[in-house]
Write an enzyme that holds these catalytic residues in place. Sequence first.
Site, PDB file in Angstrom:
ATOM      1  N   SER A 160       0.853  -1.192   0.000  1.00  9.40           N
ATOM      2  CA  SER A 160       0.000   0.000   0.000  1.00  9.40           C
ATOM      3  C   SER A 160       0.882   1.233   0.000  1.00  9.40           C
ATOM      4  CB  SER A 160      -0.906   0.028   1.233  1.00  9.40           C
ATOM      5  OG  SER A 160      -1.575   1.278   1.323  1.00  9.40           O
ATOM      6  N   TYR A 173      -2.031  -0.911  10.190  1.00  3.55           N
ATOM      7  CA  TYR A 173      -2.092  -1.424   8.822  1.00  3.55           C
ATOM      8  C   TYR A 173      -0.804  -1.087   8.064  1.00  3.55           C
ATOM      9  CZ  TYR A 173      -3.501  -1.845   3.932  1.00  3.55           C
ATOM     10  OH  TYR A 173      -3.554  -2.177   2.604  1.00  3.55           O
TER      11      TYR A 173
END
Length: 256
Positions: A160, A173
């Site tokens: 990401s 995350y």
Amino acid sequence: MKAPTRVELIISLKKGTFIMEIRDKVVLITGASAGIGLATARRFAAAGAKLALVARSADILNHLAEELKSRGSDAVALPADVSDPKQVQRVIEETDRHFGRLDVVINNVGQAARGTIADLNPDDFRKIFDLNVMGPLTAMQAAIPIMREQGGGLIINISSVVTKMNISGIGAYAATKSALNMLSETARGELASEQIRVISVYPRVTATDFGKNALGVRSARRQQPQGSSNQPDTPEFVAEKILAAALNEPDEQYME
């Protein structure tokens, strides 16, 4: 002078420029039932790949496999919870038995956990670490022996762009995806001589249910990642970038 073999040509190419042919390649995709994984499965099927589809929802996965078969693709549904190492090992082995090889593993499945560092639920962090880090690691460790035996392969780990940022509330995350980045970078160097390539892909904000499925308390105000566009990318756009990564094999694939 004798013409170079295919292997010699591959070795002589500049790093990151090897071109893989996708047609008839066996591609395993985790998180294939929704979002980026679903779009990627459809895109690779359209490119002629043979698909091993992995996700927890057996019904959705079987429906997708039938959809792809109706369009002329070879696809098999392999329901599994990627946070369980035994289930990951099983689907890798079943893919190899079913197709006789395994060319590409796309570690796509992932989940977020909300919360600042001060109030993050440690149990939520452990859950997403098992899914986002241990799941891909187990898949890599199960796939590498198969790829070694067949002379090479490709591993694509979906990271990401938040790993390049500092965004309040999603540190857990970002931390898991940062760990995945380091595993990918290290494996890339370790496996290069064996023709096993490892790519990291960095999606931006994408129009999926990813945020809705995050663990933890939903904050009243959602912070948009810095540098991201107002309009989220579509899963189909990200799937095109993943296919481009498989074809061109850069070390890292961004959405620009």
